[in-house]
Write a protein that holds these residues in place. Structure first.
Motif, PDB file in Angstrom:
ATOM      1  N   LEU A  36       0.964  -1.269   0.027  1.00 49.08           N
ATOM      2  CA  LEU A  36       0.051  -0.148   0.054  1.00 49.08           C
ATOM      3  C   LEU A  36       1.012   1.293   0.079  1.00 49.08           C
TER       4      LEU A  36
ATOM      5  N   HIS B 125       1.872   1.766  -3.528  1.00 46.85           N
ATOM      6  CA  HIS B 125       0.903   2.029  -4.485  1.00 46.85           C
ATOM      7  C   HIS B 125       0.507   3.334  -4.066  1.00 46.85           C
TER       8      HIS B 125
ATOM      9  N   HIS C 297     -11.210  -1.574  -1.518  1.00 48.57           N
ATOM     10  CA  HIS C 297     -10.349  -1.361  -0.467  1.00 48.57           C
ATOM     11  C   HIS C 297     -10.921  -1.285   0.899  1.00 48.57           C
TER      12      HIS C 297
ATOM     13  N   SER D 296      -8.913  -6.199  -1.575  1.00 47.23           N
ATOM     14  CA  SER D 296      -8.738  -4.623  -1.712  1.00 47.23           C
ATOM     15  C   SER D 296      -8.201  -4.536  -3.047  1.00 47.23           C
TER      16      SER D 296
ATOM     17  N   SER E 164      -5.711  -2.249  -4.242  1.00 46.98           N
ATOM     18  CA  SER E 164      -4.710  -1.825  -3.967  1.00 46.98           C
ATOM     19  C   SER E 164      -3.752  -2.098  -5.209  1.00 46.98           C
TER      20      SER E 164
ATOM     21  N   THR F  72      -8.772   7.888  -2.843  1.00 50.84           N
ATOM     22  CA  THR F  72      -8.537   7.348  -1.477  1.00 50.84           C
ATOM     23  C   THR F  72      -9.574   7.567  -0.415  1.00 50.84           C
TER      24      THR F  72
ATOM     25  N   GLU G 201      -7.748   2.137  -3.462  1.00 54.86           N
ATOM     26  CA  GLU G 201      -6.208   2.324  -3.358  1.00 54.86           C
ATOM     27  C   GLU G 201      -5.687   1.975  -4.737  1.00 54.86           C
TER      28      GLU G 201
ATOM     29  N   CYS H  47      -5.738   3.997   5.427  1.00 56.17           N
ATOM     30  CA  CYS H  47      -4.468   3.849   4.589  1.00 56.17           C
ATOM     31  C   CYS H  47      -3.229   4.527   5.247  1.00 56.17           C
TER      32      CYS H  47
END
Lengths: 347, 347
Positions: free
Chosen positions: B82, B85, B186, B205, B207, B231, B280, B347
């Motif tokens: 994460l 990304h 996500h 997710s 992601s 996000t 994400e 996040c």
């Protein structure tokens, strides 16, 4: 300082403390960004995912540090100014002119909003003094008990305007080791606050940007082989890291190392070796013999205590480096890397 | 994945957990850097205060994000991937080609060393897949109970290889709003783990790096007015931020927004509006009408669910933006910015 004592731009009757929602991506986070961060850091454009920059050079330095210092405020500084100085200094240690910083905040739910405001103002003041701009940022809030007030990460970009390779691998036998000022004040200032010690005079942290000295050395055309700031692990760790990377022996003369009497006294009381105590505005420079007088003259303009403290004496025959020290009474001992933890959360 | 299941390079019989000394600037920190971080991230040179880079362009994008997600591992990803990304995507949203990242770790004393190792490997794997290098870093350790396992900050540098200004201020009336894939996975994946919910199928997710799609749009010469990843605060917050910066009205057709049935069901059970749920690996693109077919064709190559979901209908007459939505039954309502906290530490 007067410009940085403005009243807090967040309505304190509504939001006296940081809430989880201040990191949640909604209205409260936008309020924090638009009313506190963006105007203070003088953001030029509406917030976007990243900032576009036009660099005057394709040769840059890039670095990052997180700051978790405890306490958040201490004699001579706070986590905000420290987060600027530390990253600016890391850029300067590559011989770069620091230009742009990012700021990532990890706030603990329940943090006093006014405390955050003090830190944010201190960051901007330190950034202005160091000649850098905070151009992009991020805010996260963690639940109460899962953080510790404020953690700050800054990453920095500087430009390299010369052809020198300032790095451990450039260190050569014969290089002199210059120290930019007295040792140990940052670490001792923090420990004194933590332990509730009162000395005759308050020992203030040396936290400061050292970029001006470095840029003046470069502008004067001084040949610099390596630079290293003396943060966690202090002088001893910095010397060991460079000796190990360059595979050389470095010999230091203890009585040449500038140390204030009150710092020495505090080290004795606390049981610390000043060689291992953290600094936040001190660095060493490896300079070939021809340039030493000029370099020392420049460093002394910024701090009269700047001194030549040692020499690179030999290449090492095995793959390790070696740091030796001639003590005040003339005996020579090996100065090792710090093992274990001397001062946790010093930066 | 197989290359990233190596055994932990730190001797676990000695150091099964992270100690304060792993952030102290001494031997243990050096061991962590030299044995775990440097080889995994394929550091080219001995560690120095900052990394020198030669950029192929003077026009760059710069961004930062801290990652405090809880739990650290979740279906479809973990805090390490994460952290790659998220920052890569922020660079891509400026139309930049992501190149270099920094990594700042704030570890809690007592963290399992093997858990750190899993995260570090996941970061490197994600970095390789996204075509970026982790070039500089920092490690801090905070005392037990003052952090929460692992926090990671990444800052990123990308280069801008075109002349477009991709930013909210470029948004114009008539622009179509394209969404790169289905919404909400996500946030729902994280909430399912936290709340111990089991659905018929595991919701993973989304992601992922979205840089390839963006770079392909740019390479194809598509005119792009603005990009934004979805996000914290989800699609609704992204639309509101852009509407507000560009001072426009954006109208969205709800039935055009791709949403998986299981995600919709989970949102109903959890009481979430999918428009506000974090993603994400999803973004919106504002494209002038002429380029929409080409842009949609490219986005569909990466995700067949990519869709045109709305239009910029008008400049707003006051200084605010406006987001409206035509619901499934044909009624129009205002979509506001998220107030308060929907999903903390997503996040």
């Amino acid at each position: 300082m007067s410009d940085f004592n403005l009243s807090c731009p967040i309505p304190l009757d509504q939001y006296p403390q940081v809430l989880l929602a201040h990191g949640g991506g909604g209205k409260l986070m936008n309020q924090l960004i638009e009313q506190m961060f963006a105007p203070t850091f003088q953001a030029a454009t509406p917030p976007h995912d990243s900032i576009r920059l036009n660099l005057p050079s394709e040769k840059i330095a890039f670095t990052t540090d997180s700051y978790v210092i405890n306490p958040l405020f201490f004699p001579g500084g706070d986590i905000g100014s420290l987060a600027i100085h530390g990253t600016v200094n890391d850029l300067a240690m590559s011989g770069a002119r620091p230009l742009y910083l990012s700021a990532g905040f990890i706030l603990e739910e329940g943090l006093d909003m006014t405390l955050l405001w003090r830190v944010v103002q201190s960051m901007q003041q330190a950034a202005q003094q160091a000649g850098v701009q905070i151009v992009t940022g991020d805010t996260k809030v963690v639940d109460r008990g899962k953080g510790d007030g404020i953690f700050i990460n800054t990453a920095g970009i500087g430009i390299i305007e010369h052809e020198q390779i300032i790095a451990p691998l450039s260190v050569a036998v014969g290089d002199q080791v210059l120290l930019s000022g007295d040792l140990g004040r940052h670490g001792i200032a923090i420990m004194a606050v933590r332990e509730g010690l009162a000395f005759e005079t308050t020992i203030e942290s040396d936290s400061a940007s050292v970029a001006p000295q470095v840029l003046q050395l470069l502008d004067a055309g001084v040949e610099i082989h390596c630079l290293r700031d003396l943060t966690r692990g202090g002088l001893a760790s910095a010397l060991n890291e460079i000796a190990s990377s360059a595979k050389v022996q470095i010999h230091i003369i203890e009585r040449a190392v500038p140390l204030r009497e009150d710092v020495q006294g505090a080290c004795e009381i606390l049981g610390f070796d000043p060689l291992y105590v953290a600094n936040e505005g001190r660095f060493i420079a490896f300079i070939p013999p021809d340039g030493v007088d000029q370099a020392l003259g420049i460093l002394k303009q910024f701090d009269p205590q700047a001194a030549v403290i040692g020499t690179v004496t030999a290449k090492t025959t095995d793959s390790f480096g070696l740091v030796t020290l001639e003590s005040g009474i003339g005996a020579t001992r090996i100065v090792d890397m710090l093992s274990g933890e001397q001062l946790p959360r010093i930066c």
